[in-house]
Enzyme design. Structure first.
Site, mmCIF file in Angstrom:
data_model
loop_
_atom_site.group_PDB
_atom_site.id
_atom_site.type_symbol
_atom_site.label_atom_id
_atom_site.label_comp_id
_atom_site.label_asym_id
_atom_site.label_seq_id
_atom_site.Cartn_x
_atom_site.Cartn_y
_atom_site.Cartn_z
ATOM 1 N N HIS A 1 1.754 4.415 -2.824
ATOM 2 C CA HIS A 1 1.867 5.875 -2.641
ATOM 3 C C HIS A 1 3.258 6.343 -3.072
ATOM 4 C CE1 HIS A 1 -1.860 6.677 -0.561
ATOM 5 N NE2 HIS A 1 -1.568 5.952 0.503
ATOM 6 N N HIS B 1 3.503 6.768 -6.644
ATOM 7 C CA HIS B 1 2.757 7.966 -7.048
ATOM 8 C C HIS B 1 3.666 9.204 -6.919
ATOM 9 C CE1 HIS B 1 -1.445 10.095 -6.604
ATOM 10 N NE2 HIS B 1 -0.956 10.235 -7.815
ATOM 11 N N HIS C 1 0.833 -1.207 0.000
ATOM 12 C CA HIS C 1 0.000 0.000 0.000
ATOM 13 C C HIS C 1 0.869 1.259 0.000
ATOM 14 C CE1 HIS C 1 -3.599 2.409 1.255
ATOM 15 N NE2 HIS C 1 -2.646 3.192 1.735
ATOM 16 N N GLU C 2 1.750 1.344 0.983
ATOM 17 C CA GLU C 2 2.580 2.554 1.089
ATOM 18 C C GLU C 2 3.531 2.657 -0.091
ATOM 19 O OE1 GLU C 2 1.667 4.743 3.039
ATOM 20 O OE2 GLU C 2 0.391 3.522 4.354
HETATM 21 ZN ZN LIG Z 1 -2.773 5.265 2.075
#
Ligand SMILES: [Zn+2]
Length: 715
Positions: free
Chosen positions: A510, A513, A506-507
């Site tokens: 990010h 991104h 998940h991180e």
């Molecule tokens: Zn998040």
């Protein structure tokens, strides 16, 4: 969750992010106290380390006050120059000039807020309490500057005739909106009040988060001997032994209030009394009475936010906050949350019955309580799917999961990761990688800070030391991922739960991104997107962890090197929707309480605990489940996610729908789909409207069916 290290201009918020380790000054330095603006202050001097990394080894808490003072002064002067420019406003002399301003401040904030979150100490905490209101005041002074807004407003009115690129047009419109939303059009008196509120809110948010950390640091459960350890598998014992050693309690075992310590304990400990103790301490963070109690602080935050919203012209803070998102209105958020709530409660009821059956089967004569749920759910999982968390851990060594995340980025986006063992870092645990693209060109730096320690806030987040931009030369990003994994015993690998592994993916989503960002202007770079869009790249990335091909190659036993047996992988996959009633209820309850708190037209004499209780009662919250984040320690809603915790579910509608594009293409690494994903989502920052970006990727708007199916809530 994402945190921006950030910029103090435009709308980019200054939030806490990563961390930094302070070391003794080098012997070559003169023993003089560093002064503002002098070359002696490493925060202000040239950063000559590779890739412009901060000179962490030389930075000490004492450097921050003078560095902030110098950086604020410089930024103020830059903004005044822009506002008073006698030339007619142009995009270049106003919008682009603002984007170029505040470089030093951004750099100082980047280091400071990262350190304040991931490796803090009393000196840094004192500076944080002092600087938060000053930074808020600085931000207000910019956003409420009448001359500056007049220039932006003038440009905005002429925007059709300015011959702007698509990105410039979008940035101008966003800047205009950000200024309006900050109160740029208000009268003098209202502006003064807005600035006062912002300062006070910054102070309160800092106190709130420091209090949560203090409550976490001050509690521990020391396990003495086999009786206290009963039921705990080897990996949990190892982590508890390590935590004890870190606290100079060698030979003992310690459970802390970090999620990756307390959750496995609640899953496995046969000691109902100890589970109750640990659980109650965990859910009481911020509500223990005394100086760290957050209830009054949160009440004041809610009250001030309501007042701020009214001043700006909105009925409630929820209306105000959502104006800037994809959802746009509280009604749209409630509609989404209510679309899952009844089904989730019903499912949780069925789950609870099954757990109660487990209690009866082992001869227990009590009703399931909140501290029993995880324990009996684990038994039920084993009975029903023959999957035991302890059986998957040996296949999920931290290094393997990192390698899997990197390899997925290589296959999707052509990225390569090379570890830089000698790069400066803020703590010895931090690892640094250089990221390059398929042609070997530099993309950015990635820092991984994976282990829990008392100086770190709980949770997991991505933040940046530096964001990508090219408005004043190519600036490549420095991105950090911070986790709170319980470290394996000395000399042993750290073994992750499936949940931990998902968090890492998940991180890292990010992180990508931030790393892949390819825009011109820093205010719209990387994760500086609508809050309910920002969880799309992260949650979407979680899907690849479970791709059979990824599991086969990376989920290998840390001792034997053998891949996870196909049967175990299948059982894990089958067990995916297990306990989703519980997970959905604890999450949606938090999202609904967040929304209702911020939908109050007037905070009045808010009693936070009573409000939470009554709201949950009205919703029909099952008595055996507690909100995932109770209000007194709900860091999300005090940080950037106020009236925004729903964002995860909003983004989930998109991530489930987006991953289906790969399924439809018949290949989780389908090249053409990955190319579009990079262009329109991961690299696009906020350069276009989020819904338009999604449609450009998917060819249509997102549909909710995939999310309901993913959670096993669709019939
Ligand atoms: Zn998040």
């Amino acid at each position: 969750m994402t945190k921006r290290g950030g910029k103090a201009n435009g709308h980019a918020k200054i939030e806490r992010s990563g961390k930094g380790k302070t070391k003794a000054a080098t012997a070559t330095r003169r023993p003089r106290a560093p002064r503002a603006g002098t070359a002696a202050n490493p925060l202000l001097g040239r950063w000559s380390a590779p890739f412009g990394l901060p000179p962490f080894a030389r930075i000490e808490p004492i450097h921050f006050r003078p560095a902030f003072a110098a950086a604020l002064k410089e930024h103020k002067a830059e903004v005044v120059r822009i506002a008073r420019d006698p030339a007619r406003p142009t995009f270049a002399n106003t919008i682009a000039a603002l984007e170029k301003s505040g470089r030093v401040l951004e750099r100082v904030c980047g280091v400071f807020f990262n350190l304040a979150a991931s490796d803090t100490n009393e000196a840094l905490q004192a500076i944080e309490r002092e600087m938060s209101p000053l930074l808020a005041a600085h931000q207000s002074a910019i956003m409420l500057n009448g001359k500056l807004f007049a220039r932006i407003d003038d440009l905005y009115r002429r925007r059709e005739r300015l011959r702007l690129t698509g990105e410039q047009r979008r940035l101008l419109e966003l800047q205009h909106t950000w200024f309006l939303r900050a109160g740029a059009k208000l009268g003098r008196k209202a502006k003064t009040r807005v600035a006062e509120i912002n300062e006070r809110l910054a102070t309160l948010a800092t106190q709130f988060s420091q209090n949560v950390l203090k409550d976490e640091q001050s509690w521990r459960l020391v396990l003495e001997g086999e009786r206290d350890l009963a039921g705990l598998p080897p990996s949990v014992r190892a982590a508890a032994a390590r935590a004890a050693a870190d606290m100079n309690l060698k030979g003992k075992h310690v459970i802390t209030l970090s999620r990756s310590s307390v959750e496995p304990f609640l899953q496995y400990s046969v000691r109902r009394d100890l589970r109750e103790q640990a659980f109650n301490a965990w859910v009481k963070r911020g509500e223990m009475g005394g100086v760290t109690d957050n209830r009054a602080i949160l009440a004041e935050i809610v009250r001030l936010r309501a007042e701020l919203a009214r001043l700006i012209g909105f009925e409630t803070y929820a209306d105000y906050s959502l104006g800037n998102t994809m959802a746009k209105t509280p009604a749209a958020v409630r509609e989404l949350l209510q679309a899952v709530w009844p089904a989730a409660v019903k499912r949780a009821g069925e789950e609870c019955d099954a757990l109660q059956e487990q209690v009866r089967a082992e001869g227990g004569n009590f009703a399931i309580e909140a501290w029993d749920w995880r324990y009996y759910a684990e038994k039920e999982r084993k009975a029903r799917y023959d999957v035991d968390e302890a059986a998957t851990r040996p296949y999920l060594a931290l290094d393997s999961v990192i390698a899997a995340a990197f390899d997925t980025a290589r296959r999707l986006f052509g990225l390569r990761f090379k570890e830089l063992p000698d790069a400066p870092r803020y703590h010895p645990d931090v690892r640094v990688w250089e990221v390059t693209d398929e042609r070997g060109a530099h993309v950015g730096l990635f820092m991984g800070d994976y282990f829990a320690r008392p100086s770190k806030r709980s949770g997991a987040w991505m933040s940046s030391f530096r964001s990508q931009a090219k408005v004043a030369g190519q600036v490549r990003p420095i991105i950090a991922n911070v986790m709170n994994f319980a470290r394996g015993e000395e000399g042993e690998p750290t073994l992750l739960s499936l949940d931990d592994a998902r968090t890492l993916f998940h991180e890292f989503g990010h992180g990508l991104h931030g790393l892949l960002s390819d825009v011109t202007y820093p205010s719209i770079s990387g994760t500086a997107v609508a809050r309910d869009f920002v969880e799309l790249p992260s949650q979407l990335y979680e899907h690849w962890l479970m791709a059979p091909d990824v599991l086969k190659r990376f989920a290998v036993h840390h001792k034997t090197g053998k891949p996870m047996p196909a049967k175990l992988a299948q059982r894990v996959e089958k067990a995916r929707n297990f306990n989703q009633g519980f997970s959905t209820v604890e999450y949606v309850a938090s999202a609904l309480v967040d929304m209702e708190l911020h939908a109050l037209a007037d905070g009045g004499d808010l009693d936070v605990a009573a409000f939470e209780r009554e709201t949950l009662q009205k919703l029909g919250m099952p008595r055996e489940i507690v909100m995932r984040h109770r209000s007194p320690h709900f860091l999300h809603i005090v940080g950037g996610y106020a009236a925004g915790y729903y964002s995860y579910l909003w983004s989930e509608v998109m991530d489930a729908d987006a991953f289906a594009a790969f399924k439809e293409a018949g290949d989780p690494f389908h090249a053409a789909t990955a190319k579009k994903l990079k262009k329109y989502i991961y690299a696009a920052g906020n350069a276009r409207d989020p819904l338009a970006a999604y449609v450009a990727f998917r060819g249509r708007a997102p549909e909710i069916a995939g999310m309901l199916k993913k959670r096993g809530l669709a019939n």
